[in-house]
Design a protein around this motif. Structure first.
Motif, PDB file in Angstrom:
ATOM      1  N   LEU B 159      49.199  41.990  38.521  1.00  0.00           N
ATOM      2  CA  LEU B 159      50.584  42.416  38.316  1.00  0.00           C
ATOM      3  C   LEU B 159      50.661  43.482  37.238  1.00  0.00           C
ATOM      4  O   LEU B 159      51.440  44.442  37.330  1.00  0.00           O
ATOM      5  N   GLU B 165      54.729  46.675  44.673  1.00  0.00           N
ATOM      6  CA  GLU B 165      54.381  45.929  45.876  1.00  0.00           C
ATOM      7  C   GLU B 165      54.006  46.878  47.011  1.00  0.00           C
ATOM      8  O   GLU B 165      54.626  47.942  47.165  1.00  0.00           O
ATOM      9  N   SER B 214      54.515  39.956  45.332  1.00  0.00           N
ATOM     10  CA  SER B 214      54.409  39.821  43.872  1.00  0.00           C
ATOM     11  C   SER B 214      55.097  38.551  43.374  1.00  0.00           C
ATOM     12  O   SER B 214      54.672  37.959  42.393  1.00  0.00           O
TER      13      SER B 214
END
Lengths: 222, 222
Positions: B159, B165, B214
DNA sequence: ATAAAAGTGTAACAATTGTTACACTCTCGG
DNA sequence: CCGAGAGTGTAACAATTGTTACACTTTTAT
């Protein structure tokens, strides 16, 4: 405002201050007091000034994203809080700071710190050394966390704190705090401690520890 | 001696240097070159000068007492190596430094650093900021290590590095290096990666990663 | 082009740690 | 002195990770 013993502060001890009161009056800063058990600084808060703990003691703890608490340390006055972060590009506090008793905190603007460093080489030097020592502390912390077994962590920690074999010493943390410090579950820590005792490596009486076989402990590090 | 691009160095970029050559001539320092794959600095070595990597790239790694390697980072010139430790009370290097290619290292005595800081406020400011950023890096490292599950570490790491994404990005580490970076075993990392793929959270093609979900990754942090 | 080396996927099994639960002891304030 | 709360010891079981091994693929050097 309480009386501040600047000579006990690692950053200010080397200052050549003939008149401490005048020095503090000239310093542009604000002072606040907080009662016991208050969350004074949140992890992520903007840090645009140097926070100097002038009275009392606080606990700093890092909270991981999964909600676990990884205890870091207890800080007693007088000492600055996270002094390095005033100058970082992303100047946010890396930890939560909670008061353990009634505390007094002096907030010195970044510009004032700059001025002090310019005009006072000794202050600059102390400030640098203090930050360097903090970095070393973090590195040690990293080292401890990188040891993978709990018994290994304990061995490292006990050897580091022991004055010598067969000599008792006090660890000022209870099991719960120790477990937080290591980032492990409390019962797991208790089990590992019990095993160390059963193997005859150490002896425990409340918070008093004795290392009986330091070589045996060292073997746990391999 | 190779040509040094000072403007690319985080510590020196803000220096007001009209004549770079004159600046470097005035600076009391020694320069050494090392071939590829040489252990340049050992963990524990005394650090009484600032080591500036002026050419090439190095790898720093911390070795724990149990012999495990906890990879830290790759450093490319120009950048100082462990600048904070010059000023610490126990001024020893916390990591091993190994050359990844032929490198050139400039060794600047502590006294010279002090002189630069006194005479050059911009240098002082950059030096402080750089050290502060290093501290923050260590704090982030601590954060990563304190996440207990491998999938949690991966989620945090991915992340942090993802541009968004469904957008692919490259991780410049192979599985073995990633495993070292996280301080876990290589097959365990491979297993966790495979699980993330199987759960449809990410997609992998060699060193190219894509986050597909995500929010799903974020749930792994709780 | 090809052999050697490095990197990857994966499986079975071992070892360590976490979780939960509960009984017990100790400390401290009323 | 006593009761509440904090701290400790411990056990059964679950979950995660490490270890080892090996086949396979990719990269690198000659």
């Amino acid at each position: 405002m309480g009386k501040v013993d600047l000579s006990a502060c690692p950053v200010c001890s080397k200052l050549d201050i003939t008149d401490e009161t005048a020095f503090l009056d000239n310093l542009k800063c604000t002072i606040k007091t907080y009662p016991k058990n208050i969350l004074i600084i949140r992890q992520g808060d903007i840090c645009d000034a140097l926070y100097m703990l002038t009275l009392g003691s606080v606990k700093t703890e890092m909270i991981t994203e999964n909600g676990n608490i990884l205890g870091i340390e207890i800080i007693k006055a007088p000492r600055p809080l996270a002094p390095a972060f005033v100058f970082s590009d992303n100047n946010r506090f890396p930890v939560n700071v909670t008061s353990l008793e009634e505390v007094e905190i002096m907030k010195i603007p970044k510009a004032e710190i700059m001025r002090l460093m310019m005009t006072n080489p000794d202050f600059m030097s102390s400030f640098m050394t203090h930050n360097a020592n903090r970095t070393q502390f973090l590195t040690n912390r990293l080292h401890l966390l990188s040891i993978k077994t709990i018994k290994g962590k304990l061995a490292h920690f006990l050897l580091e704190n022991s004055p010598g074999e067969e000599i008792s010493f006090v660890i000022n943390r209870n099991q719960t705090e120790l477990a937080d410090f290591f980032g492990v579950a409390r019962p797991s820590l208790a089990r590992s401690l019990a095993e160390l005792v059963q193997e005859g490596l150490i002896q425990i009486n409340k918070k008093e520890y004795i290392i009986l076989n330091s070589n045996g402990l060292r073997e746990l590090l391999f």
